[in-house]
Design a protein around this motif. Structure first.
Motif, short mmCIF file in Angstrom:
data_model
loop_
_atom_site.label_atom_id
_atom_site.label_comp_id
_atom_site.label_asym_id
_atom_site.label_seq_id
_atom_site.Cartn_x
_atom_site.Cartn_y
_atom_site.Cartn_z
N ASP A 127 0.82 -1.22 0.00
CA ASP A 127 0.00 0.00 0.00
C ASP A 127 0.85 1.26 0.00
O ASP A 127 0.33 2.36 0.22
CB ASP A 127 -0.93 0.01 1.23
N ASN A 128 2.15 1.12 -0.25
CA ASN A 128 3.06 2.27 -0.22
C ASN A 128 3.33 2.78 -1.63
O ASN A 128 3.76 2.03 -2.50
CB ASN A 128 4.38 1.88 0.43
N LEU A 129 3.11 4.07 -1.82
CA LEU A 129 3.41 4.70 -3.11
C LEU A 129 4.91 4.78 -3.28
O LEU A 129 5.63 5.33 -2.44
CB LEU A 129 2.79 6.11 -3.16
N GLU A 130 5.41 4.23 -4.38
CA GLU A 130 6.84 4.22 -4.66
C GLU A 130 7.24 5.32 -5.65
O GLU A 130 8.23 6.00 -5.46
CB GLU A 130 7.27 2.86 -5.21
N GLU A 131 6.50 5.45 -6.74
CA GLU A 131 6.82 6.41 -7.79
C GLU A 131 5.52 6.89 -8.46
O GLU A 131 4.54 6.17 -8.49
CB GLU A 131 7.70 5.78 -8.88
N THR A 132 5.57 8.08 -9.04
CA THR A 132 4.46 8.63 -9.80
C THR A 132 4.97 9.13 -11.13
O THR A 132 6.02 9.78 -11.19
CB THR A 132 3.78 9.78 -9.02
N PHE A 133 4.22 8.84 -12.20
CA PHE A 133 4.60 9.24 -13.54
C PHE A 133 3.43 9.92 -14.23
O PHE A 133 2.27 9.64 -13.94
CB PHE A 133 5.03 8.01 -14.36
N GLY A 134 3.76 10.78 -15.18
CA GLY A 134 2.74 11.49 -15.92
C GLY A 134 2.17 10.71 -17.08
O GLY A 134 1.10 11.03 -17.58
N THR A 135 2.89 9.68 -17.52
CA THR A 135 2.40 8.86 -18.63
C THR A 135 2.59 7.38 -18.30
O THR A 135 3.48 7.00 -17.53
CB THR A 135 3.15 9.15 -19.95
N ARG A 136 1.75 6.56 -18.91
CA ARG A 136 1.86 5.11 -18.73
C ARG A 136 3.19 4.64 -19.30
O ARG A 136 3.85 3.77 -18.71
CB ARG A 136 0.69 4.42 -19.44
N GLU A 137 3.60 5.19 -20.42
CA GLU A 137 4.84 4.80 -21.06
C GLU A 137 6.04 5.00 -20.14
O GLU A 137 6.92 4.15 -20.05
CB GLU A 137 5.06 5.57 -22.38
N SER A 138 6.07 6.13 -19.44
CA SER A 138 7.18 6.42 -18.51
C SER A 138 7.19 5.42 -17.35
O SER A 138 8.25 4.96 -16.93
CB SER A 138 7.07 7.83 -17.95
N ALA A 139 6.01 5.10 -16.84
CA ALA A 139 5.92 4.14 -15.74
C ALA A 139 6.38 2.75 -16.18
O ALA A 139 7.13 2.08 -15.46
CB ALA A 139 4.49 4.09 -15.21
N ILE A 140 5.96 2.34 -17.36
CA ILE A 140 6.35 1.02 -17.88
C ILE A 140 7.85 0.97 -18.14
O ILE A 140 8.52 -0.02 -17.82
CB ILE A 140 5.54 0.66 -19.14
N GLU A 141 8.39 2.03 -18.69
CA GLU A 141 9.84 2.09 -18.93
C GLU A 141 10.60 1.92 -17.62
O GLU A 141 11.56 1.17 -17.55
CB GLU A 141 10.19 3.42 -19.59
N TYR A 142 10.15 2.61 -16.59
CA TYR A 142 10.77 2.50 -15.27
C TYR A 142 10.70 1.06 -14.76
O TYR A 142 11.70 0.49 -14.31
CB TYR A 142 10.09 3.44 -14.29
N LEU A 143 9.51 0.46 -14.83
CA LEU A 143 9.34 -0.91 -14.34
C LEU A 143 10.24 -1.89 -15.10
O LEU A 143 10.88 -2.75 -14.49
CB LEU A 143 7.87 -1.34 -14.47
N GLN A 144 10.31 -1.75 -16.39
CA GLN A 144 11.14 -2.64 -17.20
C GLN A 144 12.62 -2.44 -16.90
O GLN A 144 13.37 -3.42 -16.82
CB GLN A 144 10.85 -2.43 -18.68
N GLU A 145 13.05 -1.20 -16.72
CA GLU A 145 14.45 -0.93 -16.36
C GLU A 145 14.81 -1.55 -15.02
O GLU A 145 15.96 -1.94 -14.80
CB GLU A 145 14.72 0.57 -16.33
N GLU A 146 13.83 -1.64 -14.13
CA GLU A 146 14.04 -2.22 -12.80
C GLU A 146 13.88 -3.74 -12.82
O GLU A 146 13.97 -4.39 -11.77
CB GLU A 146 13.09 -1.59 -11.79
N GLY A 147 13.62 -4.32 -13.98
CA GLY A 147 13.54 -5.79 -14.12
C GLY A 147 12.17 -6.39 -13.86
O GLY A 147 12.07 -7.59 -13.60
N PHE A 148 11.13 -5.59 -13.95
CA PHE A 148 9.78 -6.11 -13.73
C PHE A 148 9.10 -6.43 -15.05
O PHE A 148 9.36 -5.80 -16.06
CB PHE A 148 8.94 -5.08 -12.95
#
Length: 152
Positions: A127-148
């Motif tokens: 339930d802890n907010l880790e990161e916030t992004f303005g676009t879905r693409e930016s969030a997905i890029e972050y997740l993929q870079e982190e190995g998710f």
């Protein structure tokens, strides 16, 4: 810089916008199907090429927008102008009551949730907010870079 005429031609390719002339030869373009009181997408487009696009509180434009949620488009090229207008229309037509939640997992079995809330893309661990992004693409890029990877 695009001329007033060029900007008008680009803006008028969006059939969902309605042109309304205002004072000093300026024009506004309204999105009548807005889900909100705000309907003006392009505001005060002036013959000198100056004008504004309303993007509200979209994080994608946070550094460009003034405190009223307006971005000056004076120096925008065609691609940037088309993109911001489409983002503005999407912003005003977005139903904020439809939640989007995706589960993303790492090789180690850690699960994060990508949640679309209002107009932001938030990544949560439990339930802890880790990161916030303005676009879905930016969030997905972050997740993929982190190995998710998206959990199926």
């Amino acid at each position: 810089m695009l001329s007033f005429q060029q900007k008008q031609e680009i803006i008028e390719t969006f059939p969902e916008l309605t042109k309304k002339e205002i004072s000093m030869k300026r024009v506004n373009y309204h999105f009548e199907d807005s889900l909100y009181e705000k309907t003006i997408v392009v505001e005060k487009l002036h013959p000198n090429g100056n004008g504004f696009v309303y993007i509200g509180d979209l994080l994608k434009y946070d550094k460009l927008a003034n405190d009223k949620g307006l971005v000056n488009i004076r120096d925008f090229d065609e691609q940037a102008l088309r993109e911001i207008i489409q983002d503005a229309i999407d912003f005003l037509s977005e139903d904020l009551d439809i939640p989007v939640v995706e589960q993303w997992t790492s090789r180690d079995g850690v699960t994060l949730e990508l949640r679309h809330h209002r107009r932001d893309w938030n990544i949560y661990y439990q339930d802890n907010l880790e990161e916030t992004f303005g676009t879905r693409e930016s969030a997905i890029e972050y997740l993929q870079e982190e190995g998710f990877k998206l959990k199926k």
